[in-house]
Scaffold this active site. Sequence first.
Site, PDB file in Angstrom:
ATOM      1  N   VAL A  28       0.835  -1.205   0.000  1.00 28.77           N
ATOM      2  CA  VAL A  28       0.000   0.000   0.000  1.00 28.77           C
ATOM      3  C   VAL A  28       0.867   1.250   0.000  1.00 28.77           C
ATOM      4  O   VAL A  28       0.576   2.229  -0.700  1.00 28.77           O
ATOM      5  CB  VAL A  28      -0.958   0.002   1.204  1.00 28.77           C
ATOM      6  CG1 VAL A  28      -1.817   1.253   1.193  1.00 28.77           C
ATOM      7  CG2 VAL A  28      -1.843  -1.239   1.185  1.00 28.77           C
ATOM      8  N   ASP A  29       1.953   1.230   0.761  1.00 33.20           N
ATOM      9  CA  ASP A  29       2.874   2.366   0.749  1.00 33.20           C
ATOM     10  C   ASP A  29       3.477   2.575  -0.636  1.00 33.20           C
ATOM     11  O   ASP A  29       3.614   3.710  -1.105  1.00 33.20           O
ATOM     12  CB  ASP A  29       4.000   2.146   1.763  1.00 33.20           C
ATOM     13  CG  ASP A  29       3.595   2.503   3.182  1.00 33.20           C
ATOM     14  OD1 ASP A  29       2.648   3.296   3.355  1.00 33.20           O
ATOM     15  OD2 ASP A  29       4.220   1.991   4.125  1.00 33.20           O
ATOM     16  N   VAL A  30       3.854   1.488  -1.294  1.00 34.25           N
ATOM     17  CA  VAL A  30       4.421   1.603  -2.634  1.00 34.25           C
ATOM     18  C   VAL A  30       3.383   2.170  -3.609  1.00 34.25           C
ATOM     19  O   VAL A  30       3.682   3.074  -4.407  1.00 34.25           O
ATOM     20  CB  VAL A  30       4.932   0.231  -3.125  1.00 34.25           C
ATOM     21  CG1 VAL A  30       5.387   0.316  -4.579  1.00 34.25           C
ATOM     22  CG2 VAL A  30       6.084  -0.256  -2.244  1.00 34.25           C
TER      23      VAL A  30
END
Length: 373
Positions: free
Chosen positions: A170-172
Amino acid sequence: MSVSGALDNVRVLDFTRILAGPFATMQLADFGAQVTKVERPGTGDDTRGWGPPYDAHGQATYFQAVNRNKDSIVLDLTDERDRARARALAVDVDIVVENFRPGLMAEFGLDYDQLRPANPGLVYCSITGFGRGAGAALPGYDLLIQALGGLMSITGSADGEPQKVGVALVDVLAGLFATTGILTALHHRQITGAGQRVDIDLLSCLLAALVNQASAYTAAGVVPTRMGNQHPSIAPYELLSCADGDLVLAVGNDRQFATLCDELGAPHLPVDPQFATNTARVQHRDKLRAELENRLATKSAADWAAALARVRVPAGTVNDIAGAFELAAQLGLDPIVELTRSDSSKVSLCRNPINLSATPASYRSAPPPLGLP
């Protein structure tokens, strides 16, 4: 002759830490942007201490992954003089990126509304967990978003517990959406001269990235569930057992299925009404799996992968990370770049996958020591 970067002369002030923000600013830096990373005194970015693993020179590999091509400056934003220095930098750059909890940059006098009068062309990107509204107070950690955003509910075996993805996906994704938003706003500024605020929240990024699983719910009212390695809409598209291990099959159309069956010595399967179309194969996936595994059991996964590759059926074995990099190298994709640190030590990192013919990514500097270029 040196090649100019697509984002040469674009200046970025980077207040972000951990992953989503640093990943976004590294994308900009790889294509020539001048990125100054603002870090707190003493510890800097949290990921400087996130280990193991560490490289041969004692550096946390997590930090190294997303902070190349940047300079580092140490500022204590709770200190009035350092805040003034930060503001002076912010009114003289093209892009500011931050991922503090909503409202904190306003307390520091460094939010978009307070910087815009002095820098009307500023592109200001904020990355939050759940937006700046009702979810502003909620902590935005990748694992939490994977759970609350539904990703864990569709990841893992049908009879097992919900699973997170093996990387902070999700961060990526948020970093990539942030990069897209920043570059879109930068293009708008080139046309109009006006900057704008770019708001990115992790939950919305995940929902958008659920694509067909999301539209199953929004358009058809179907709530997807965990199916292990199977696909809800395609068959065979999963992990199947062979004589010595597992083979991935990703058969996307009837032609590929017919070719697969010919290679397996089962030309009757494509004309069987239970398997003649993808819809039929999905409806009878368990019986199809038994038919395929009965034939796959006669050879090793590697042998089947090689044979199917020759007839252009999407198939392969499951690599570990080392095997994945080795494959990319064998295919001539040059997946690793080596950079030199200020102390002359070396660090090897994954290259940027974006290939531009005129202004390719450049790898000018290794991730910096705290407070140093």
